[in-house]
Design an enzyme around this catalytic site. Structure first.
Site, PDB file in Angstrom:
ATOM      1  N   SER A  49       0.800  -1.228   0.000  1.00  0.00           N
ATOM      2  CA  SER A  49       0.000   0.000   0.000  1.00  0.00           C
ATOM      3  C   SER A  49       0.833   1.278   0.000  1.00  0.00           C
ATOM      4  CB  SER A  49      -0.953   0.014   1.198  1.00  0.00           C
ATOM      5  OG  SER A  49      -0.230   0.115   2.404  1.00  0.00           O
ATOM      6  N   HIS A  90       1.180   4.313   6.747  1.00  0.00           N
ATOM      7  CA  HIS A  90       0.546   5.175   5.749  1.00  0.00           C
ATOM      8  C   HIS A  90       0.947   6.627   5.968  1.00  0.00           C
ATOM      9  CE1 HIS A  90      -2.927   2.286   4.450  1.00  0.00           C
ATOM     10  NE2 HIS A  90      -1.746   1.922   3.996  1.00  0.00           N
ATOM     11  N   ASP A 115      -8.040   6.061   4.617  1.00  0.00           N
ATOM     12  CA  ASP A 115      -8.080   4.907   5.522  1.00  0.00           C
ATOM     13  C   ASP A 115      -9.307   4.834   6.419  1.00  0.00           C
ATOM     14  OD1 ASP A 115      -5.641   4.207   4.511  1.00  0.00           O
ATOM     15  OD2 ASP A 115      -4.487   4.824   6.260  1.00  0.00           O
TER      16      ASP A 115
END
Length: 172
Positions: A49, A90, A115
């Site tokens: 990701s 992230h 998210d």
């Protein structure tokens, strides 16, 4: 007669050396935790990701001592979702407010959306307390061993068996 006495001593020496290695690794981990102010000062990237910034298997070093500065948009952070124990790596894409109660929204660089679906039920944003640490460095692909051992449990048994055989066959 001498060899009968030497074998228990050699075994005791090997057990003590193994204990020394384990306790040293534990002390290093706890020392890094204290210095970085992070419960997990080192994490492994588990998914794609965050590509191209980080690849699956990269080993990340975290720092959580932002005493004089706030967590900013663009910063890559690791956070834990309440109720789950998988760290997520992230980037912060939006920030609402300032200080320790600022609301943070994160997104993976390689993901289409933010998210909010990953957060705990009823949680729309992260707060600073949810952040495990900010990424300050990495080593490419070193953490892939962890991924292999997690995805293939039989590999753990093979490695432990090989280490056991090496300990038995080792001679000083």
């Amino acid at each position: 007669m001498l060899s009968a006495v030497a074998k228990p001593r050699q075994l005791a020496s090997q057990i003590l050396n193994f204990g020394l290695i384990l306790s040293t690794a534990f002390m290093i981990w706890k020392g890094l935790s204290v210095v970085s102010d992070s419960s997990s000062p080192i994490v492994v990237v588990l998914s794609g990701s965050m590509e191209p910034a980080f690849q699956r298997g990269d080993l990340l070093f975290l720092w959580n001592r932002n005493l004089l500065q706030e967590t900013d948009v663009g910063e890559i952070v690791v956070y834990n979702v309440r109720g789950k124990d998988i760290p997520i790596v992230h980037r912060i894409v939006r920030k609402f407010g300032t200080g320790p109660h600022a609301k943070l929204l994160t997104k993976g660089d390689n993901n289409a959306g933010d998210d909010t679906d990953l957060y705990a039920q009823g949680q729309d944003y992260l707060e600073r307390k949810d952040i495990v640490g900010s990424v300050v460095g990495y080593v490419p692909f070193v953490g892939y061993v962890t991924i292999l051992l997690t995805e293939h449990p039989w590999l753990k048994k093979v490695m432990l068996g090989l280490m056991g055989v090496l300990v038995v066959l080792q001679r000083e």
